[in-house]
Design an enzyme around this catalytic site. Structure first.
Site, mmCIF file in Angstrom:
data_model
loop_
_atom_site.group_PDB
_atom_site.id
_atom_site.type_symbol
_atom_site.label_atom_id
_atom_site.label_comp_id
_atom_site.label_asym_id
_atom_site.label_seq_id
_atom_site.Cartn_x
_atom_site.Cartn_y
_atom_site.Cartn_z
ATOM 1 N N LYS A 87 0.822 -1.212 0.000
ATOM 2 C CA LYS A 87 0.000 0.000 0.000
ATOM 3 C C LYS A 87 0.857 1.264 0.000
ATOM 4 O O LYS A 87 0.629 2.185 -0.784
ATOM 5 C CB LYS A 87 -0.918 0.042 1.238
ATOM 6 C CG LYS A 87 -1.846 -1.142 1.388
ATOM 7 C CD LYS A 87 -2.713 -1.020 2.623
ATOM 8 C CE LYS A 87 -1.980 -0.937 3.949
ATOM 9 N NZ LYS A 87 -1.230 -2.165 4.332
ATOM 10 N N ARG A 110 -8.894 1.546 10.014
ATOM 11 C CA ARG A 110 -8.471 0.171 10.248
ATOM 12 C C ARG A 110 -9.431 -0.567 11.159
ATOM 13 O O ARG A 110 -9.201 -1.733 11.483
ATOM 14 C CB ARG A 110 -7.116 0.223 10.936
ATOM 15 C CG ARG A 110 -5.980 -0.303 10.087
ATOM 16 C CD ARG A 110 -4.802 -0.234 10.992
ATOM 17 N NE ARG A 110 -3.643 -0.921 10.617
ATOM 18 C CZ ARG A 110 -2.649 -0.395 9.930
ATOM 19 N NH1 ARG A 110 -2.743 0.783 9.402
ATOM 20 N NH2 ARG A 110 -1.550 -1.076 9.752
ATOM 21 N N ARG A 114 11.768 -5.837 4.134
ATOM 22 C CA ARG A 114 11.618 -4.365 4.055
ATOM 23 C C ARG A 114 12.708 -3.655 4.853
ATOM 24 O O ARG A 114 13.054 -4.045 5.967
ATOM 25 C CB ARG A 114 10.257 -3.942 4.603
ATOM 26 C CG ARG A 114 10.135 -2.412 4.670
ATOM 27 C CD ARG A 114 8.743 -1.914 4.867
ATOM 28 N NE ARG A 114 8.001 -2.637 5.867
ATOM 29 C CZ ARG A 114 6.678 -2.623 5.957
ATOM 30 N NH1 ARG A 114 5.973 -1.924 5.099
ATOM 31 N NH2 ARG A 114 6.064 -3.299 6.897
ATOM 32 N N ARG A 136 12.057 -1.966 10.653
ATOM 33 C CA ARG A 136 11.071 -1.533 11.643
ATOM 34 C C ARG A 136 10.942 -2.579 12.747
ATOM 35 O O ARG A 136 11.010 -3.774 12.476
ATOM 36 C CB ARG A 136 9.699 -1.344 10.966
ATOM 37 C CG ARG A 136 9.544 -0.013 10.298
ATOM 38 C CD ARG A 136 8.331 0.092 9.383
ATOM 39 N NE ARG A 136 7.099 -0.512 9.874
ATOM 40 C CZ ARG A 136 5.952 -0.505 9.175
ATOM 41 N NH1 ARG A 136 5.902 0.093 7.993
ATOM 42 N NH2 ARG A 136 4.870 -1.078 9.664
ATOM 43 N N ARG A 151 0.478 -9.205 13.681
ATOM 44 C CA ARG A 151 -0.092 -8.116 12.861
ATOM 45 C C ARG A 151 -1.118 -8.673 11.874
ATOM 46 O O ARG A 151 -2.150 -8.058 11.633
ATOM 47 C CB ARG A 151 1.018 -7.389 12.103
ATOM 48 C CG ARG A 151 1.816 -6.462 12.997
ATOM 49 C CD ARG A 151 3.046 -5.954 12.307
ATOM 50 N NE ARG A 151 2.771 -5.071 11.199
ATOM 51 C CZ ARG A 151 3.670 -4.745 10.277
ATOM 52 N NH1 ARG A 151 4.885 -5.244 10.329
ATOM 53 N NH2 ARG A 151 3.350 -3.916 9.308
HETATM 54 P P1 AP5 Z 1 4.903 -1.479 1.679
HETATM 55 O O1 AP5 Z 1 4.516 -0.621 0.536
HETATM 56 O O2 AP5 Z 1 5.761 -0.876 2.752
HETATM 57 O O3 AP5 Z 1 3.608 -2.210 2.296
HETATM 58 P P2 AP5 Z 1 2.413 -1.646 3.180
HETATM 59 O O4 AP5 Z 1 1.171 -2.313 2.681
HETATM 60 O O5 AP5 Z 1 2.426 -0.163 3.230
HETATM 61 O O6 AP5 Z 1 2.818 -2.305 4.557
HETATM 62 P P3 AP5 Z 1 2.879 -1.793 6.058
HETATM 63 O O7 AP5 Z 1 3.442 -2.965 6.828
HETATM 64 O O8 AP5 Z 1 3.557 -0.480 6.213
HETATM 65 O O9 AP5 Z 1 1.413 -1.657 6.385
HETATM 66 P P4 AP5 Z 1 0.816 -1.685 7.733
HETATM 67 O O10 AP5 Z 1 -0.562 -1.373 7.325
HETATM 68 O O11 AP5 Z 1 0.955 -2.861 8.594
HETATM 69 O O12 AP5 Z 1 1.708 -0.663 8.551
HETATM 70 P P5 AP5 Z 1 1.449 0.810 9.025
HETATM 71 O O13 AP5 Z 1 2.690 1.560 8.889
HETATM 72 O O14 AP5 Z 1 0.200 1.332 8.420
HETATM 73 O O15 AP5 Z 1 5.632 -2.776 1.076
HETATM 74 C C1 AP5 Z 1 6.146 -3.797 1.920
HETATM 75 C C2 AP5 Z 1 7.504 -4.252 1.379
HETATM 76 O O16 AP5 Z 1 7.315 -4.824 0.084
HETATM 77 C C3 AP5 Z 1 8.519 -3.114 1.181
HETATM 78 O O17 AP5 Z 1 9.794 -3.623 1.462
HETATM 79 C C4 AP5 Z 1 8.408 -2.762 -0.315
HETATM 80 O O18 AP5 Z 1 9.625 -2.263 -0.823
HETATM 81 C C5 AP5 Z 1 8.070 -4.129 -0.908
HETATM 82 N N1 AP5 Z 1 7.215 -4.055 -2.093
HETATM 83 C C6 AP5 Z 1 6.179 -3.218 -2.324
HETATM 84 N N2 AP5 Z 1 5.601 -3.489 -3.511
HETATM 85 C C7 AP5 Z 1 6.295 -4.540 -4.024
HETATM 86 C C8 AP5 Z 1 6.172 -5.292 -5.246
HETATM 87 N N3 AP5 Z 1 5.225 -5.040 -6.139
HETATM 88 N N4 AP5 Z 1 7.049 -6.301 -5.448
HETATM 89 C C9 AP5 Z 1 8.020 -6.596 -4.534
HETATM 90 N N5 AP5 Z 1 8.187 -5.910 -3.383
HETATM 91 C C10 AP5 Z 1 7.320 -4.909 -3.136
HETATM 92 O O19 AP5 Z 1 1.105 0.570 10.580
HETATM 93 C C11 AP5 Z 1 2.085 0.200 11.522
HETATM 94 C C12 AP5 Z 1 1.454 0.177 12.911
HETATM 95 O O20 AP5 Z 1 0.969 1.504 13.258
HETATM 96 C C13 AP5 Z 1 0.223 -0.728 13.090
HETATM 97 O O21 AP5 Z 1 0.581 -2.055 13.350
HETATM 98 C C14 AP5 Z 1 -0.471 -0.034 14.261
HETATM 99 O O22 AP5 Z 1 0.126 -0.355 15.478
HETATM 100 C C15 AP5 Z 1 -0.253 1.443 13.985
HETATM 101 N N6 AP5 Z 1 -1.324 2.034 13.163
HETATM 102 C C16 AP5 Z 1 -1.200 2.585 11.915
HETATM 103 N N7 AP5 Z 1 -2.386 3.023 11.466
HETATM 104 C C17 AP5 Z 1 -3.287 2.741 12.444
HETATM 105 C C18 AP5 Z 1 -4.688 2.930 12.569
HETATM 106 N N8 AP5 Z 1 -5.418 3.490 11.580
HETATM 107 N N9 AP5 Z 1 -5.286 2.528 13.706
HETATM 108 C C19 AP5 Z 1 -4.591 1.980 14.719
HETATM 109 N N10 AP5 Z 1 -3.263 1.755 14.667
HETATM 110 C C20 AP5 Z 1 -2.616 2.127 13.544
#
Ligand code: AP5
Length: 217
Positions: free
Chosen positions: A17, A92, A131, A164, A175
């Site tokens: 994403k 979420r 990542r 991370r 997660r």
């Molecule tokens: P990447 O693009 O980083 O994936 P992502 O879907 O953004 O993954 P995240 O793990 O960041 O999402 P998340 O929703 O768990 O974390 P968030 O930061 O929101 O891609 C992943 C990897 O794949 C990278 O290495 C990239 O280079 C690679 N890649 C991408 N596309 C590719 C492709 N096509 N081919 C090959 N490789 C590829 O949340 C973190 C924490 O914050 C949560 O656990 C929670 O504690 C808190 N939090 C955040 N938002 C909320 C909320 N709304 N409510 C409550 N808690 C929250």
């Protein structure tokens, strides 16, 4: 650049994403709001909110709704979001989605589209495990698929890349569990509102980009 575009990127952790959000925000000239990035920023700055959020994030749990809703409300009310936005990682939970709807309704705005990213679990685990993130400019790499030019160093700002805390193997499973329990219900929620489009997240970054643009055009 379009007149307005209000988007949500929904899907499991590590599905890609954030990577695609960078691209779409530039392509459509809209600000990207990543609650994960906002929270990590607060953790890094050791703000009161950040200190509270850290314990939840490190365990792979969601930060309490009221904390995240407050953060997003402030951003969506700011001048930069008046002509659209891309929400990455929010909402979420159903209460977060309800609060977003109340906020948008109060401004007479609606959502244009919710993009739901899918990817098999083994691919998700590979993406999260490989990542590497830049703590300074937030650029994201993958050790195999999208490596930086110089090992361990950010191409954009030259900072040392990090893994991370929540990308460690022991946290990935929890997660994914939290996602299925608390976030996956939003798929039906937005389907019922006729704004959900499913996007196959597998393949190279460019392939996903092409599919994404086709859905948005
Ligand atoms: P990447 O693009 O980083 O994936 P992502 O879907 O953004 O993954 P995240 O793990 O960041 O999402 P998340 O929703 O768990 O974390 P968030 O930061 O929101 O891609 C992943 C990897 O794949 C990278 O290495 C990239 O280079 C690679 N890649 C991408 N596309 C590719 C492709 N096509 N081919 C090959 N490789 C590829 O949340 C973190 C924490 O914050 C949560 O656990 C929670 O504690 C808190 N939090 C955040 N938002 C909320 C909320 N709304 N409510 C409550 N808690 C929250």
């Amino acid at each position: 650049m379009v007149d307005t575009m209000r988007l949500i990127f929904l899907g499991p952790p590590g599905v890609g994403k954030g990577t695609q959000a960078e691209f779409v925000a530039k392509e459509f000239g809209i600000p990207k709001l990543s609650t994960g990035d906002l929270l990590r920023d607060s953790v890094q700055k050791k703000t009161t909110l950040g200190l509270k959020a850290k314990e939840f994030m490190d365990r792979g749990e969601l930060v309490p709704d009221e904390v995240v809703i407050g953060l997003v409300r402030e951003k969506l009310n700011s001048a930069e979001c008046q002509n659209g936005f891309l929400l990455d990682g929010f909402p979420r939970t159903v209460p977060q989605a309800d609060q977003l709807e109340i906020l948008l309704n109060s401004k007479g705005d609606g959502l244009d589209r919710v993009l739901y990213f899918t990817l098999p679990k083994n691919e998700i685990v590979k993406r999260i495990s490989g990542r590497r993130s830049c703590p300074q400019c937030k650029a994201v790499y993958h050790v195999q698929a999208i490596p930086p030019k110089k090992n361990g160093i950010c191409d954009v700002c030259g900072a040392d890349l990090i893994q991370r805390n929540d990308d460690k193997p022991e946290t990935i499973e929890s997660r994914l569990g939290v996602y299925h329990e608390q976030t996956a219900p939003l798929i039906e929620y937005y389907k019922a509102k006729n704004v959900l489009s499913e996007l196959e997240g597998s393949g190279a970054v460019n392939d996903v980009q092409r599919r994404l643009l086709a859905l948005l055009s």
